[in-house]
Write a protein that holds these residues in place. Structure first.
Motif, short mmCIF file in Angstrom:
data_model
loop_
_atom_site.label_atom_id
_atom_site.label_comp_id
_atom_site.label_asym_id
_atom_site.label_seq_id
_atom_site.Cartn_x
_atom_site.Cartn_y
_atom_site.Cartn_z
N MET A 21 0.83 -1.20 0.00
CA MET A 21 0.00 0.00 0.00
C MET A 21 0.87 1.25 0.00
O MET A 21 1.77 1.39 0.83
CB MET A 21 -0.92 0.02 1.23
CG MET A 21 -1.79 1.27 1.33
SD MET A 21 -2.78 1.34 2.84
CE MET A 21 -4.00 0.10 2.48
N LYS A 22 0.61 2.15 -0.93
CA LYS A 22 1.33 3.41 -1.00
C LYS A 22 0.57 4.45 -0.17
O LYS A 22 -0.61 4.70 -0.41
CB LYS A 22 1.48 3.90 -2.44
CG LYS A 22 2.40 3.05 -3.30
CD LYS A 22 2.53 3.63 -4.69
CE LYS A 22 3.52 2.81 -5.53
NZ LYS A 22 3.05 1.43 -5.74
N ILE A 23 1.27 5.05 0.79
CA ILE A 23 0.66 6.02 1.69
C ILE A 23 1.40 7.34 1.59
O ILE A 23 2.63 7.38 1.75
CB ILE A 23 0.67 5.53 3.14
CG1 ILE A 23 -0.03 4.18 3.27
CG2 ILE A 23 0.02 6.55 4.07
CD1 ILE A 23 0.05 3.56 4.65
N LEU A 24 0.68 8.41 1.32
CA LEU A 24 1.25 9.76 1.33
C LEU A 24 0.80 10.44 2.61
O LEU A 24 -0.40 10.55 2.87
CB LEU A 24 0.79 10.56 0.11
CG LEU A 24 1.43 11.94 -0.03
CD1 LEU A 24 2.90 11.82 -0.43
CD2 LEU A 24 0.67 12.80 -1.05
N SER A 25 1.76 10.87 3.42
CA SER A 25 1.45 11.42 4.73
C SER A 25 1.96 12.85 4.87
O SER A 25 2.99 13.22 4.28
CB SER A 25 2.07 10.56 5.84
OG SER A 25 1.62 9.23 5.73
N VAL A 26 1.24 13.61 5.71
CA VAL A 26 1.52 15.04 5.86
C VAL A 26 1.41 15.43 7.33
O VAL A 26 0.51 14.97 8.04
CB VAL A 26 0.50 15.87 5.04
CG1 VAL A 26 0.58 17.34 5.40
CG2 VAL A 26 0.70 15.66 3.55
N SER A 27 2.32 16.29 7.79
CA SER A 27 2.14 16.97 9.07
C SER A 27 2.40 18.46 8.90
O SER A 27 3.50 18.87 8.50
CB SER A 27 3.06 16.43 10.15
OG SER A 27 2.89 17.21 11.34
N THR A 28 1.38 19.24 9.19
CA THR A 28 1.50 20.70 9.23
C THR A 28 1.07 21.20 10.61
O THR A 28 0.70 22.35 10.78
CB THR A 28 0.59 21.34 8.15
OG1 THR A 28 -0.75 20.85 8.33
CG2 THR A 28 1.06 21.00 6.75
N ALA A 29 1.13 20.32 11.60
CA ALA A 29 0.60 20.61 12.93
C ALA A 29 1.44 21.61 13.71
O ALA A 29 0.94 22.30 14.59
CB ALA A 29 0.45 19.32 13.74
N THR A 30 2.74 21.66 13.40
CA THR A 30 3.65 22.55 14.12
C THR A 30 4.41 23.39 13.10
O THR A 30 4.09 23.38 11.91
CB THR A 30 4.65 21.73 14.96
OG1 THR A 30 5.51 20.98 14.08
CG2 THR A 30 3.92 20.76 15.89
N ASN A 31 5.45 24.10 13.56
CA ASN A 31 6.24 24.87 12.62
C ASN A 31 7.20 24.00 11.81
O ASN A 31 7.96 24.49 10.98
CB ASN A 31 7.03 25.98 13.34
CG ASN A 31 7.99 25.43 14.38
OD1 ASN A 31 7.93 24.26 14.76
ND2 ASN A 31 8.87 26.28 14.87
N HIS A 32 7.13 22.70 12.03
CA HIS A 32 7.92 21.73 11.28
C HIS A 32 7.00 21.09 10.24
O HIS A 32 6.02 20.44 10.59
CB HIS A 32 8.47 20.67 12.24
CG HIS A 32 9.20 19.55 11.57
ND1 HIS A 32 10.53 19.61 11.24
CD2 HIS A 32 8.78 18.31 11.18
CE1 HIS A 32 10.90 18.48 10.67
NE2 HIS A 32 9.85 17.68 10.62
N LEU A 33 7.31 21.29 8.97
CA LEU A 33 6.52 20.72 7.88
C LEU A 33 7.15 19.40 7.44
O LEU A 33 8.36 19.32 7.22
CB LEU A 33 6.49 21.69 6.70
CG LEU A 33 5.87 21.20 5.38
CD1 LEU A 33 4.40 20.85 5.56
CD2 LEU A 33 6.04 22.25 4.30
N SER A 34 6.34 18.38 7.33
CA SER A 34 6.86 17.06 6.95
C SER A 34 5.90 16.37 5.98
O SER A 34 4.68 16.39 6.18
CB SER A 34 7.05 16.19 8.20
OG SER A 34 7.70 14.97 7.89
#
Length: 247
Positions: free
Chosen positions: A1-14
């Motif tokens: 399974m290909k999963i694209l994940s994002v975090s914009t919860a803090t000042n660190h973008l991932s």
């Protein structure tokens, strides 16, 4: 399974691409505040470099909070749009769970938190059980440091855990209070103390997908906008979802 994940919860973008539990690539930007400008280019860069299109992604995952009100909305809105248009799976992951998952120590109580100022924290505590699963044992919430450490103390009293690790932001300034617990403790490393999209992707593999329309931020405290809405309308506070859906 290909999963694209994002975090914009803090000042660190991932942003990350996972193939099942393997992190194929993760892109990070530290101490940036303009996630709205940088998120889409990072996603596109990952897709192009791996000869993929959005339609090739099987599941989208995102940190749903706690965290920056504006930041959370950027990430959540983006993955909701992708999942809805492409009719793909979408999963929301606790920001605190993602932080805790950076630790593999099965002998420590893992306290994950984000500094909310004035000795307050968005925090929760986790253990890794005998099956290797991350279990939330002190619920994610908005705590004053005294309340949080009292909850930690009470849990340690009735558990087998004799060590602590504090992962996230702001705990290093609470060293004196933490020492008063009289339990060996450490702080997370610089790498552990930021939210990684690759870890979100790993956690998302075992989570149940939700309807994109029902994917909402978990702020864990009232926003100023919500307080103002309450004053204006006179309506009682309810779950965050009631307010978010209405406005």
């Amino acid at each position: 399974m290909k999963i694209l994940s994002v975090s914009t919860a803090t000042n660190h973008l991932s942003v990350a691409l996972n193939e099942d539990k393997k992190i194929i690539v993760e892109k990070n930007e530290h101490d940036e505040r303009n996630h709205s400008e940088h998120l889409d280019p990072l996603i596109n860069e990952i897709l192009v470099n791996n000869n993929l299109k959005l339609k090739d992604i099987d599941r989208f995952a995102v940190a749903i909070g706690p965290g920056s009100y504006t930041g959370l909305r950027i990430g959540i809105t983006t993955v909701k749009m992708f999942a809805s248009i492409l009719k793909k799976d979408v999963v929301g992951i606790s920001t605190l769970k993602a932080l805790a998952a950076s630790c593999s120590d099965q002998k420590s109580l893992i306290v994950a938190g984000i500094d909310a100022r004035n000795d307050n924290y968005f925090a929760g505590a986790y253990i890794i059980d005998s099956a290797g699963k991350l279990v939330n044992v002190i619920p994610d919430g908005h705590y004053h440091i005294d309340t949080l450490l009292n909850a930690v103390h009470d849990y340690l009293e009735q558990s087998k855990y004799a060590k602590l690790i504090f992962i996230g932001s702001g705990f290093n300034k609470q060293g004196k209070l933490i020492k008063d617990l009289h339990v060996p403790f450490t702080y997370g490393t610089a790498d552990q103390n930021v939210v990684h999209a690759g870890i979100i992707g790993k956690l998302a593999l075992d989570e149940k997908a939700v309807d994109p329309d029902k994917l909402l931020p978990r702020y864990l405290r009232r926003t100023q906008a919500e307080v103002d809405w309450h004053k204006k309308t006179g309506k009682p506070f309810g779950p965050d979802s009631n307010y978010v859906e209405e406005v």
